[in-house]
Enzyme design. Structure first.
Site, mmCIF file in Angstrom:
data_model
loop_
_atom_site.group_PDB
_atom_site.id
_atom_site.type_symbol
_atom_site.label_atom_id
_atom_site.label_comp_id
_atom_site.label_asym_id
_atom_site.label_seq_id
_atom_site.Cartn_x
_atom_site.Cartn_y
_atom_site.Cartn_z
ATOM 1 N N GLY A 259 0.771 -1.234 0.000
ATOM 2 C CA GLY A 259 0.000 0.000 0.000
ATOM 3 C C GLY A 259 0.796 1.275 0.000
ATOM 4 C CD GLU A 480 -10.070 -1.159 26.141
ATOM 5 O OE1 GLU A 480 -9.107 -0.415 25.873
ATOM 6 O OE2 GLU A 480 -10.152 -2.331 25.713
#
Length: 670
Positions: A259, A480
């Site tokens: 890419g 988290e």
């Protein structure tokens, strides 16, 4: 019944379908008709006895020796009309030419010299006989003038006779084979391409099929463009280099992650060079039949030499360029290696490839054969790396041109939010942002649409309807929050951007960081990153007294990073300044490690020590800041998404977030 004066037109659905067999039938009828007209009244063969008789009677107008094989006998016009011996030639059958332009007899000549001798002997004997018979001298002279000696010669080609005599049986066999292969291809066998299987599948771009992409459409690859533009400049102005005795590189290899724009750069070369450009993929050489790959390589370079100067671009060359002798199962005598051998010979072998430049692209240069990489084949290896901040700005500007944007959109902000993104990723971000804005019925694309697109690409699609229990949601929130807290309190951990407990893709929650773009990394920096990754599991143990499987991704990343520190980077005191990294890829298929069993045990122990030390460090940090951790988790449960500003309110600003003086790096770092 049809009306009078009007022709009947069959319905559209009942009209006969076109078939190639009609063409075959028409060709057969034409050939048969030609042969009928040719042979309806053929020229008759004559013996020497009768020919000698006609010569003595002075009935021959001329003799023409055709192709040194037969003598065509032309009878005088007045003899054809008056002499009963030639009554069969007075009228020709339909389709034949007039008697004035065609011979009446032919004599099969064994040897042209012998035939000349026979004619001369006949003339001399006739003249001698006429003298014996006291024939007047004027008649003898007139006889000699009209006598057809020496005969004229002609070269003719009987095209239809040759075709029917020699090629018709072959054409019938080839036609039958073609039909069989065609029927096989209809059944999925692919036999219809049997005659072209060894031909190159390269797509040719020239002045008739030019490429519209130029170097202006390629952003963020300035160093690569400088090297590749030199090749283009040579093709346009060769005398500029040859006057100084220089030679253009025979080949250039574009190497870089997926890419990053390797194929796009090759397209720009095709658009700029204005010379024939052959484009082919490495997999196009691979076929199930033996020898086909090498045949296609030969055919490709044959076409390229005919159109030189030109460029050949081979995309994903690792499909055929893998180092030879690596496959222990099939051995060295396999089709891929034969194709590579032919490619090596064509690129720089005994023959010359003047004016043919090879471009190739791969993201696995480490597995390519050494002979392919040497100077004289690929003289230059152009690294096409992931874009940095300034290059991402340039790439964004290219892909933002066709979009309807908010006038206040900051391109610098977008570039900073996409570290590690390739050019293809940035193009995807721009496209996704447009789709998201359209989904919300907006008339312009705003900043939030780009942020949503970045989240979509990194984490996947939001799954707000996914069923999650209250307890699981709480565990995810503390997990988290543990990541966010440890990364905020550690100096070298990546700065946090936002945290969410909304499921995306396979992840139940995620934390977004803004990695620092650096070229070298120290032990302290890597250890802080490992500690931050272990913060989620440490938070679960502190709050709930047990851990879950939610840290799978964290443990995988931490284990690989710690192993790399010990085995590759030489950042462990017990192992010392030793690296077992194999940049050449020679040990890729090896069944044993490049170190002893005792060293392997030491590596396992040191990796475990690093991970455990980071885990205990994360637990200590979270225990000291437990109140702030719980406050952050509660806020996350309430809002589901929190940002950097929310952490600043709870923890205060990070003391390390200051502008640091950027020192110039050494010229070369490995």
């Amino acid at each position: 019944m049809a009306e009078k004066g009007k022709s009947f037109i069959p319905p559209k659905g009942k009209r006969p379908k076109f078939s190639f067999y009609w063409i075959y039938a028409i060709l057969a009828i034409v050939f048969i008709a030609i042969q009928y007209f040719n042979y309806s009244n053929p020229v008759k063969e004559i013996s020497w006895t009768r020919l000698e008789e006609i010569l003595n009677r002075q009935d021959i107008e001329k003799i023409v020796i055709v192709n040194k094989e037969k003598a065509e006998i032309y009878i005088k016009k007045e003899k054809l009309s008056s002499d009963t011996a030639y009554k069969e030639f007075s009228k020709r059958s339909f389709g034949t030419s007039s008697s004035a332009n065609s011979p009446q007899f032919y004599y099969q000549v064994g040897s042209e010299d012998i035939f000349h001798g026979l004619l001369k002997d006949t003339r001399d004997s006739t003249v001698a006989r006429m003298k014996r018979d006291s024939v007047p001298a004027l008649q003898i002279v007139e006889f000699q003038k009209q006598y057809p000696y020496p005969p004229s010669t002609d070269t003719q080609k009987d095209v239809f006779g040759d075709i029917f005599g020699y090629l018709l049986p072959i054409l019938l066999l080839v036609g039958a084979w073609f039909l069989i292969m065609r029927f096989m291809s209809k059944g999925g066998g692919g036999g219809g391409q049997i005659f072209n299987i060894g031909k190159s599948k390269a797509q040719l771009f020239d002045k008739d099929t030019s490429v519209s992409i130029t170097f202006n459409d390629v952003a963020g690859l300035e160093e690569a463009k400088v090297e590749i533009m030199e090749i283009v400049d040579f093709l346009k102005n060769p005398s500029k280099y040859t006057n100084l005795g220089g030679k253009i590189p025979k080949g250039a290899l574009l190497v870089g992650p997926p890419g990053t724009g390797k194929t796009l750069l090759a397209k720009a070369v095709a658009g700029e060079a204005k010379v024939p450009f052959f484009s082919i993929s490495g997999s196009d050489f691979v076929e199930m039949f033996v020898g086909v790959g090498a045949s296609r390589v030969r055919d490709l370079f044959r076409q390229a030499k005919e159109k030189a100067p030109c460029i050949i671009f081979i995309d994903e060359i690792d499909a055929i360029g893998r180092a030879r002798g690596r496959n222990a199962i099939t051995g060295a005598n396999d089709e891929r290696e034969n194709t590579l051998n032919q490619l090596l010979t064509e690129m720089d072998g005994f023959g010359t490839n003047a004016g043919v430049i090879i471009l190739a692209a791969t993201n696995r240069a480490d597995i390519l054969d050494r002979a392919l990489m040497r100077a004289g084949r690929f003289d230059r290896q152009i690294n096409v790396e992931l874009p940095d901040l300034e290059e991402r700005k340039a790439i964004f500007k290219v892909h933002l041109k066709p979009l309807k944007l908010d006038p206040g959109l900051d391109v610098d902000f977008l570039a900073k939010q996409t570290p590690g993104f390739s050019g293809a990723d940035i193009a995807n971000v721009c496209n996704e942002s447009a789709l998201i804005a359209a989904r919300k019925n907006k008339i312009i694309i705003e900043k939030q649409d780009f942020l949503d697109a970045i989240d979509r690409i990194i984490g996947g699609l939001e799954k707000r309807n996914k069923i999650i229990s209250v307890h699981e949601k709480k565990v995810i929130a503390y997990h988290e929050s543990g990541h966010a807290t440890t990364s905020w309190l550690l100096e070298y951990a990546h700065p946090l951007v936002k945290v969410t407990i909304v499921p995306r893709g396979k992840a139940l929650g995620a934390a977004w960081y803004l990695p620092e773009e650096r070229q070298i990394t120290t032990y302290e920096q890597m250890f802080d990153e490992i500690t931050s990754a272990m913060g989620g599991r440490a938070s679960e143990e502190i709050i709930f007294g047990k851990v879950s499987t939610g840290a799978l991704n964290d443990l995988e990343k931490v284990s690989k990073q710690a192993y790399a520190m010990v085995v590759y980077f030489g950042l462990n005191k017990e192992i010392g300044n030793i690296s077992f990294y194999d940049s050449s890829g020679q040990n890729e298929y090896a069944f044993q490690k490049p170190y002893s069993e005792k060293t392997a045990e030491t590596i396992d122990q040191e990796v475990r020590k690093i991970v455990e030390a980071a885990y205990l460090r994360a637990k200590d940090l979270l225990t000291e800041n437990r109140e702030k951790l719980e406050k952050l988790a509660s806020l996350l449960l309430e809002r589901e998404v929190i940002f950097r500003e929310d952490l600043e309110e709870i923890f205060g600003k990070r003391p390390w977030d200051k502008e640091e003086e950027k020192l110039p790096l050494p010229t070369l770092l490995t």
